[in-house]
Structures are given as structure tokens and as C-alpha cells.
Design an enzyme around this catalytic site. Structure first.
Site, PDB file in Angstrom:
ATOM      1  CE  LYS A   1      -0.944   1.746   2.167  1.00 20.49           C
ATOM      2  NZ  LYS A   1      -2.231   1.033   2.190  1.00 20.49           N
TER       3      LYS A   1
ATOM      4  CE  LYS B   1       1.972  -0.514   3.862  1.00 23.66           C
ATOM      5  NZ  LYS B   1       0.626  -0.710   3.487  1.00 23.66           N
TER       6      LYS B   1
END
Ligand code: PBG
Ligand code: ZN
Length: 335
Positions: free
Chosen positions: A206, A259
């Protein structure tokens, strides 16, 4: 005349790739990557203390929903063939210990049990496990007296949050705080409380990204001081992304996530090749809003751009995609 590799003479140009592009039917036959509605996971914001859906200014057509609207909304996703949701809670109360995140009567816990009760096992319920919507300062972990985000107390709290989601009926918990050891701690606590069947989808790679801005409007989770760069990944480092992914798999992650999605297709591809776990990509709020904004101006065609972007994420190696376009994409796929 030229000679090809097996010695036959061929006239130039031998390679006519356009043969397989001649008609729509042929193109369809040779299509390598096909999106399915079953690949898509729809994110849903559930807000406590509201009676009607609330629009999110920076995310056209996405709403924060009261628990009362959840069943209708998920039924409409179900009718389109979608089967998976990722739930985010927006609580009434925030405090320093993020106590409303692990409250068994909290908004997300009520949402989970409602959906489970109504849909049984026909819907996959995944839940975001983080503290940022629940802390006064908006950071993803517990902030110590000295003002830094404390790793080891944060993972204890995250595990409590995950257990409360599991107990409410979640199939998959998705820790997104980017604390070291969060997957291992969550796995241990879930197992010790009898939730060994609950899977962990780790937000492994992330990245600290400005593309989360619309989400933070939606979820009221903008940090009040500093930023998230001491725990989220730098966007410049792909080896580090692979270390994060490896670490999460070793700690027991069942699914790993990358992500945002579109600027990180290389990392999705590497993850697909380097591991054997399912790879999920999260196409985030900013990716959604950029497409929406340009489409609303009439500068791009929304349907084709959404199809191209999501297909490309799958082509890169993602087996599942979290996307705010889930409903629209499902409609397009059902046509
Ligand atoms: C919570 C969380 C965030 C997103 C998913 N889970 C926000 C953040 O890290 O600031 C972003 C999702 C999106 O932008 O759509 N930690
Ligand atoms: Zn967070």
C-alpha cells in the site's frame, strides 16, 4: 523473398497481425484477458448516525450509506452478478484508542451482521481493518505520547478490530494500516478466538499516495498532523514492495493486495510472477475520480476508459480488483 525459421520462403511482410483483428468476432476469439463480474469487489462506506445516503462530493455516484440502505444496495450489486463487497465504517465517535473500531455494536459490526443475516454465504464480506476513521488524529495506528505512530500497540488494536469483524460474520479481514507484523498478530488472535476460517487479505504493497484524497473525504480519515509516509510505502520502490508481499505471505496472508492499481501495474505483475497466492489490486478513489471528472467534462468516454483500465489491471496479473466502478463495469459486462 525471405526465408523463415523453418526454411520456407515467405513474401514480405510475412507477419500480418491484422488478420486476427479483421472482424469483431475474430477479435473476440483471440481476446487474451477477459474481465468477469466475479473478479470485482465493490467498496461500500457505511456511516453511523445518518438516515439517508450521503453524496461524496469528490466521488460522483458513490454514497456513504446508513445501515438501513445496505441490503438494498447489496441486492442491486447481487442482481448484476457481483458477489463481493469491501466494507468501510464511518463511526460517530473518534478517540485516541480507536475504541469504536473494535466495539461489537459499532457501525461496521452491525453492518456485517446485517448483511450476513440477509444474504447468508451468497455474498463475500470483506472488511477494511484500520484505525484512521476511528482515531481523533486520523492516523492508521495508535499515536504514542511522543507523537509517533507506535507499531506494536497498533497491531494489538488492529487484531482486536479484526476479531470483532470476524465475530460479526466477516469472511475476509483486510488490514490496511501498514504496521509491521499486523498480519501475524491478526492471524494469531483470530486463531485463538476460534476464527481460523476467516481469511486475511493483506494490503501488502500500500503506497503513500495522493490518490487516496477522495477516500479521505468520504471516510473522514485525513490525518490531522503529518502524513502517512512513515508507514505506507514509497512509490519509488518495487523491491521493497516485494519484501512487503513476501513478509505478509510468511505471516499468513491468504491474499495479497497492491494499491493503487493503475500506476503500479509493474508491481502487480511482479507479485503475480513471484508468488502463488491470489493477487488483488485496489483501484483507489483518486483513480475513480479522475476518470469521472474527465468523463463529466466530455473529454473521455467513461465506459471505454473504465473497461480499458480494469482489463489492464487484470492483464497485469490481478485476479481480483477492488473498484468503485464495480457496478458500472458489471452493467457493461452484462450487456
Ligand atoms: C484506510 C484506507 C485508505 C484507503 C483504503 N483503506 C485510506 C488511506 O490509507 O489514507 C484508500 C482507498 C481509496 O483511496 O479508495 N487506511
Ligand atoms: Zn488507515
Amino acid at each position: 523473398m525471405k526465408t523463415n525459421r523453418i526454411g520456407n520462403s515467405v513474401s514480405f511482410p510475412a507477419l500480418r497481425l491484422r488478420r486476427l483483428r479483421r472482424t469483431a468476432a475474430i477479435r473476440d476469439l483471440v481476446q487474451e484477458t477477459r474481465l468477469s463480474v466475479k473478479d470485482l469487489i465493490a467498496p461500500i462506506f457505511v456511516q453511523d448516525g445518518i438516515k439517508r445516503p450521503r453524496a461524496i462530493e469528490s466521488m460522483p455516484e458513490i454514497y456513504r450509506l446508513p445501515t438501513e440502505s445496505l441490503i438494498d444496495e447489496i441486492q442491486s450489486l447481487f442482481d448484476l452478478g457481483l458477489r463481493s463487497v469491501l466494507l468501510f465504517g464511518v463511526p460517530l465517535r473518534k478517540d485516541d484508542s480507536a475504541s469504536s473500531a473494535f466495539d461489537d455494536t459499532g457501525v461496521i459490526q452491525r453492518a456485517i451482521s446485517l448483511v450476513r443475516k440477509h444474504f447468508g454465504n451468497k455474498i463475500v464480506i470483506a472488511t477494511d481493518v484500520c484505525l484512521c476513521q476511528y482515531t481523533v488524529h486520523g492516523h492508521c495506528g495508535i499515536v504514542s505520547k511522543s507523537g509517533h505512530v507506535d507499531n506494536d500497540s497498533s497491531i494489538k488494536t488492529l487484531a482486536k478490530v479484526a476479531a470483532s469483524h470476524a465475530s460479526a460474520g466477516a469472511d475476509i479481514v483486510a488490514p490496511s494500516a501498514m504496521m509491521d507484523g499486523q498480519v501475524q498478530e491478526i492471524r494469531a488472535v483470530l486463531d485463538s478466538r476460534g476464527f481460523s476460517d476467516v481469511a486475511i487479505m493483506a494490503y501488502s504493497a500500500k503506497h503513500a499516495s495522493p490518490l487516496y484524497a477522495p477516500f479521505r473525504d468520504a471516510a473522514h480519515s485525513t490525518p490531522e498532523f503529518g502524513d502517512r509516509r512513515s508507514y505506507q510505502m514509497p512509490f519509488s520502490n518495487s523491491k521493497e514492495a516485494m519484501r512487503e508481499i513476501e513478509a505478509d505471505i510468511n505471516e499468513g496472508a491468504d491474499i495479497v493486495m497492491i494499491k493503487p492499481a493503475i500506476p503500479y501495474l509493474d508491481i502487480i505483475h511482479q507479485a503475480r510472477n513471484a508468488t502463488n497466492v491470489p493477487v488483488c489490486a485496489y483501484s483507489v478513489s483518486g483513480e475513480y475520480s479522475m476518470i469521472k471528472a474527465a468523463a463529466m467534462e466530455g473529454w473521455i468516454d467513461e465506459d471505454s476508459v473504465v473497461t480499458e483500465f480494469l482489463t489492464s489491471i487484470k492483464r497485469a496479473g490481478a485476479g481480483m480488483i477492488v473498484t468503485y466502478h464495480a457496478k458500472k463495469m458489471a452493467e457493461l459486462l452484462n450487456r
